[in-house]
Each structure stands twice: as C-alpha cells, then as structure tokens.
Design an enzyme around this catalytic site. Structure first.
Site, PDB file in Angstrom:
ATOM      1  N   ASP A  25       0.451 -35.755  10.871  1.00  0.00           N
ATOM      2  CA  ASP A  25      -0.427 -35.084  11.831  1.00  0.00           C
ATOM      3  C   ASP A  25       0.058 -35.298  13.260  1.00  0.00           C
ATOM      4  O   ASP A  25       0.000 -34.378  14.092  1.00  0.00           O
ATOM      5  CB  ASP A  25      -1.859 -35.602  11.686  1.00  0.00           C
ATOM      6  CG  ASP A  25      -2.455 -35.283  10.324  1.00  0.00           C
ATOM      7  OD1 ASP A  25      -2.059 -34.270   9.727  1.00  0.00           O
ATOM      8  OD2 ASP A  25      -3.315 -36.057   9.854  1.00  0.00           O
ATOM      9  N   ARG A  59       3.025 -33.019  14.076  1.00  0.00           N
ATOM     10  CA  ARG A  59       2.562 -31.656  14.348  1.00  0.00           C
ATOM     11  C   ARG A  59       1.932 -31.559  15.733  1.00  0.00           C
ATOM     12  O   ARG A  59       2.127 -30.586  16.467  1.00  0.00           O
ATOM     13  CB  ARG A  59       1.564 -31.221  13.270  1.00  0.00           C
ATOM     14  CG  ARG A  59       2.215 -30.954  11.925  1.00  0.00           C
ATOM     15  CD  ARG A  59       1.192 -30.685  10.832  1.00  0.00           C
ATOM     16  NE  ARG A  59       1.848 -30.305   9.582  1.00  0.00           N
ATOM     17  CZ  ARG A  59       1.249 -30.325   8.402  1.00  0.00           C
ATOM     18  NH1 ARG A  59      -0.020 -30.702   8.300  1.00  0.00           N
ATOM     19  NH2 ARG A  59       1.922 -29.961   7.309  1.00  0.00           N
TER      20      ARG A  59
END
Length: 233
Positions: A63, A66
């Site tokens: 995460d 990203r």
C-alpha cells in the site's frame, strides 16, 4: 461464496501451510500475502505458535509503494525522492495513507520537504483516495488480482531480512499495547532485519489519524471474529 465461507476456505488453507512450514522449517520467518491479510496474519501467529517477530503481514509495504506512486504523480516529483507511509488494515476502507500533521510537519515528503509544498490539498486528497482503491483499480484493469507489485513488496521484505538491513517497513504486526491496540495484527511501521520484526516504531498520530486507526482496528477485529465463529483458532 459468502464472506464467511471465503475466509473459512482461506483460513483452512493457511493453517495447512503454516503447519507444514513449522514442521519442516521451524526457524522460518513467515510473510503473509493472502487476503484478508491482517486476519490471516493473526491466524498464522496463533496457529504456528511462533514468536510474534517471525510473523509479518505484507500489506503495508504494498500500500505504501502505491501511495508513493500517486504522490509522485500529484507532486511531479521523481518517485525515488518521494517518501510516504500507509498504516492500518490492508483494505480499501481500512488503510490510512499519512499525508501531514497539519502543523507543517510532513509525513509524506519529497526529499524531506512536506508534499503540501508541491501539490494542492485537492491533488493530495486524490492521491489518498486512489491509493485506497489501488487494488480494486488494478483488478478492473487486468481482470484478476495484482501479482507483480505484491511480489516486489514481498521480495523487498525478504531482502531486508536476509541482509539484516534494519529497514523501516509498514507491515502487519502483532500489537501488545502499541498504538493503543492489543491482540491484533495490523499495519504499523516496523524495523525489519534478520530476526524479522525487530522493533515496532511509534509515530505520533494526529487526533484524526488516531481515530481512523482505532476504527480500522475495529474493522479488522470484526473479520478476526469470523475465525472464532468457524473455530479456526
């Protein structure tokens, strides 16, 4: 297949894998990638009987990568100069991308300078929103779950362990009072080295971030409760 049935299926597979890992590689450090990741990390810890430092959930690393990508787009900066972190549960509604404390101290930065100096609040809010649905966005585009980015994130964590890099990585860790939470695996920054999780790093959260983290933990616990309902643990 219902949510409970899916969790039950994945839990049974996980338990079988964990039993064999412990049997044949009792000194292993386990990185959990499968979803629901925080819940299966919790299951891996409970089922294996291994010390908590040797069970790690990969989600925060993925995460956060990203998030850095979307921050680079928002700021126009080279992604190698961008730093950002995502904590909380590994899910579209439970992850918490950290941007700023609102007092000039940046969590997300470009070479140490808060990203708020490079992009408008609107653009940064879009970067946060895009990060939270990053997995779903990829699934729609390619028709299946992502594999390259999770693989790269896992490889980075393996390298940090093998080479004893003492690298700070947001990942799902078992908490015993840290961040006001106990008996849960959830994403927080940790130092990763030869022993696995060598230290959980405490960062000061704003009131809003702390509230979001507590809500994220509540959501993860609801999923964990399914493990008890199906008697997986």
């Amino acid at each position: 297949m219902t949510r409970e049935e899916l969790i039950g299926t994945n839990a049974n597979i996980m338990k079988g894998v964990i039993e064999n890992v412990v049997k044949y590689s009792p000194r292993a450090i386990i990185i959990v990638v499968a979803n629901p990741m925080d819940t299966l990390t919790y299951l891996a810890l409970k089922a294996s009987g291994l010390p908590k430092n040797r069970i790690i959930g990969m989600g925060g690393a993925l995460d956060s990568s990203r998030f850095k990508c979307y921050l680079a787009k928002a700021t126009g900066a080279n992604i190698n100069n961008v730093d950002g972190m995502v904590i909380g549960g590994h899910g579209d509604t439970t992850m918490i991308p950290l941007v700023s404390k609102g007092n000039g101290n940046g969590v997300a930065t470009v070479n140490g300078v808060p990203v708020s100096q490079f992009a408008s609040k609107k653009k940064l809010d879009e970067a946060v929103a895009n990060t939270m649905v990053g997995g779903a966005t990829l699934t729609k585009l390619i028709g299946t779950s992502a594999w390259y980015a999770p693989g790269a994130a896992s490889a980075m964590m393996v390298e940090a362990i093998l080479n004893d890099q003492k690298k700070m990585v947001p990942c799902s860790c078992y908490l015993e009072g840290e961040y006001g939470q106990s008996d849960i695996c959830i994403g927080v920054p940790a130092i990763i080295g030869r022993k696995g999780i060598e230290k959980i790093v405490k960062i000061d959260l704003s009131k809003e971030e702390a509230e979001k983290f507590a809500a994220s933990a509540d959501a993860v616990r609801k999923t964990n409760n399914v493990l008890h309902e199906i008697k997986a643990i």
